[in-house]
Write an enzyme that holds these catalytic residues in place. Structure first.
Site, PDB file in Angstrom:
ATOM      1  N   ALA A 190      47.023  37.317  36.816  1.00 65.68           N
ATOM      2  CA  ALA A 190      46.382  36.986  38.090  1.00 65.68           C
ATOM      3  C   ALA A 190      44.910  37.295  37.965  1.00 65.68           C
ATOM      4  O   ALA A 190      44.497  38.235  37.258  1.00 65.68           O
ATOM      5  CB  ALA A 190      47.006  37.766  39.243  1.00 65.68           C
ATOM      6  N   LEU A 238      52.068  34.983  34.111  1.00 65.90           N
ATOM      7  CA  LEU A 238      51.230  35.293  32.959  1.00 65.90           C
ATOM      8  C   LEU A 238      50.062  36.189  33.329  1.00 65.90           C
ATOM      9  O   LEU A 238      49.514  36.873  32.458  1.00 65.90           O
ATOM     10  CB  LEU A 238      50.702  33.996  32.326  1.00 65.90           C
ATOM     11  CG  LEU A 238      51.761  33.066  31.735  1.00 65.90           C
ATOM     12  CD1 LEU A 238      51.106  31.807  31.186  1.00 65.90           C
ATOM     13  CD2 LEU A 238      52.556  33.771  30.648  1.00 65.90           C
ATOM     14  N   MET A 280      40.709  33.956  41.283  1.00 63.04           N
ATOM     15  CA  MET A 280      40.899  32.651  41.916  1.00 63.04           C
ATOM     16  C   MET A 280      42.345  32.339  42.216  1.00 63.04           C
ATOM     17  O   MET A 280      42.632  31.476  43.041  1.00 63.04           O
ATOM     18  CB  MET A 280      40.325  31.549  41.016  1.00 63.04           C
ATOM     19  CG  MET A 280      38.825  31.631  40.839  1.00 63.04           C
ATOM     20  SD  MET A 280      38.220  30.227  39.895  1.00 63.04           S
ATOM     21  CE  MET A 280      38.651  28.885  41.002  1.00 63.04           C
ATOM     22  N   GLY A 281      43.284  33.037  41.552  1.00 66.07           N
ATOM     23  CA  GLY A 281      44.689  32.723  41.794  1.00 66.07           C
ATOM     24  C   GLY A 281      45.585  33.373  40.756  1.00 66.07           C
ATOM     25  O   GLY A 281      45.187  34.293  40.037  1.00 66.07           O
ATOM     26  N   ASP A 296      32.608  31.859  32.150  1.00 62.33           N
ATOM     27  CA  ASP A 296      33.389  33.093  32.190  1.00 62.33           C
ATOM     28  C   ASP A 296      34.075  33.327  30.848  1.00 62.33           C
ATOM     29  O   ASP A 296      35.245  33.693  30.777  1.00 62.33           O
ATOM     30  CB  ASP A 296      34.423  33.037  33.315  1.00 62.33           C
ATOM     31  CG  ASP A 296      35.025  34.420  33.608  1.00 62.33           C
ATOM     32  OD1 ASP A 296      34.350  35.430  33.316  1.00 62.33           O
ATOM     33  OD2 ASP A 296      36.158  34.483  34.105  1.00 62.33           O
TER      34      ASP A 296
END
Length: 460
Positions: free
Chosen positions: A25, A23, A28-29, A139
């Site tokens: 990036a 989905l 953080m990952g 965020d």
């Protein structure tokens, strides 16, 4: 939401979830689309390997997941599962179908004011639940807002933090997105719910203009503008500009609360949906809505009018006043003169002497005979006084007594007196004629009887 095929290095199974697509990036990952054995789809985020080796990051990430579990509300993606002890920590949230706000604006352009206000009201309501759980998102931005069929949803609490905690500072860690960060985040101060309010204002400005309120540029330039320069809101719809500007003030204490934002944005969305903003410059109405005034009236919510403003006339009220004056005049004119002092008659008769003279001269006879020959009008109580109200002069104006209402025609005292005299005259004439007729009949019968008696005596 755009989906990509899994890469060779991507895992195929994480925990009890099977991964199907990528989905996206972030710093953080990577976020994957997965499903469990029951077919429930989730958005699963796996932390980067370099961050997974940092014990300080793991402990902070554990507190963030614990705080995210406490969030209750329909405007956020619900946390489904998480594993904080895995080699690469991960957590899964409810999958929300629909494009992100960023993709929607990028494809369709700026959104209408009514839609921006509606999305903002739902997001502010969602932030109320987030802050009540003691969590700050930190965020909030267009790419972290999904437009689902059931309304917008806030996602990606990856760097969310408990209220009052210090900022997440780590080399290579993305703390937020330039242009949507609050000034206190840039300075490294503690975050508060007002931090998310700043981000929400920047998000609404982006939805309304398809651009950040602080323009474009490098991260350093954007962060400097956030701290030292005012936002550019010239192209924001005037109904939203005052509210967005209030969210983007530099001092956190001067920003509105999420509850205030939710209420104000709902009002703006309803007003814009009804088309009350004519597309001109509704900025005064928007400022009035933010400062507690009724839009378009220039008056406060309490209904007080400014000094010198005249109340518009109501046609029904004018008609009621005319009926009240006419009814009072007719009732005063029909009252006997003996029971009304001269001073009272001069004020309640209803027609000045000069006006009476002018009205009489309008008739061909000049003496008002045509006016007097007309049958008197039935005085009717005005609609405003039929309910038993009492006017300012203290006279009772409630429903008439049953005996009075039952009289034919509902005439006044003078008219009823004249009618009674006519009835008595008719009765008197009728009785007189009947008596005279009876006397005549009696005399006619007595004459022949006497003639017969005298002739019988004279027969030899």
């Amino acid at each position: 939401m755009a989906m990509m095929r899994l890469r060779r290095e991507d895992p195929r199974v994480v925990g009890s979830f099977r991964l199907h697509r990528r989905l996206g990036a972030g710093g953080m990952g990577v976020v994957y689309l997965g499903s469990d054995r029951r077919g429930q789809r989730v958005a699963l985020k796996v932390i980067r390997p370099d961050l997974a080796e940092d014990q300080e990051f793991r402990s902070r990430f554990a507190r963030e997941v614990s705080a995210a579990r406490r969030i209750r509300g329909g405007c956020t993606a619900r946390l489904v599962a998480a594993d904080l002890e895995a080699d690469r920590p991960w957590f899964a949230t409810q999958y929300v179908p629909g494009p992100s706000l960023h993709d929607k604006v990028n494809e369709s352009g700026p959104l209408p004011a009514a839609q921006v206000a509606s999305i903002g009201a739902a997001l502010a309501e969602g932030l109320v639940a987030v802050h009540e759980a003691g969590v700050v998102h930190r965020d909030l931005k267009p790419s972290n807002i999904l437009l689902s069929p059931k309304g917008p949803r806030i996602i990606d609490f990856g760097i969310a933090w408990a209220t009052g905690a210090s900022t997440l500072t780590h080399v290579g860690t993305a703390v937020g997105s330039p242009g949507f960060l609050a000034p206190e985040q840039v300075r490294g101060a503690a975050v508060t719910p007002a931090t998310d309010v700043f981000a929400l204002g920047a998000t609404l400005a982006y939805a309304a203009t398809a651009d950040s309120p602080f323009g474009q540029g490098s991260s350093e330039v954007m962060l400097y503008r956030v701290v030292h320069e005012e936002p550019l809101l010239d192209t924001v719809h005037a109904a939203l500009a005052p509210l967005v500007h209030a969210c983007l003030v530099k001092s956190p204490e001067d920003r509105p609360s999420t509850l205030q934002l939710s209420l104000r944005l709902k009002e703006i969305a309803a007003r814009e949906a009804r088309g009350l903003s004519d597309g001109g410059d509704p900025a005064p109405g928007a400022r009035a809505a933010w400062h507690g005034e009724r839009p378009g009236t220039g008056r406060s919510a309490s209904g007080a009018r400014p000094a010198g403003e005249r109340r518009p006339r109501d046609p029904m009220q004018q008609r009621t006043q005319r009926d009240t004056v006419g009814w009072e005049r007719e009732r005063a004119a029909s009252a006997p003169r003996a029971s009304t002092p001269r001073s009272a008659r001069s004020t309640t008769s209803g027609t000045p002497r000069a006006a009476r003279a002018a009205r009489d001269t309008a008739h061909p006879t000049g003496n008002g005979s045509r006016r007097d020959a007309r049958p008197p009008r039935r005085p009717t109580a005005p609609p405003a006084q039929r309910g038993g109200e009492r006017p300012a002069n203290g006279r009772p104006t409630g429903p008439r007594p049953a005996a009075r209402r039952g009289r034919p025609g509902g005439l006044g005292p003078a008219a009823r007196k004249r009618r009674l005299l006519r009835q008595r005259l008719i009765v008197f004439v009728t009785v007189t004629l009947l008596v005279a007729l009876g006397i005549a009949v009696a005399q006619g019968c007595e004459g022949p009887a006497r003639g017969l008696g005298s002739s019988s005596v004279q027969v030899p």
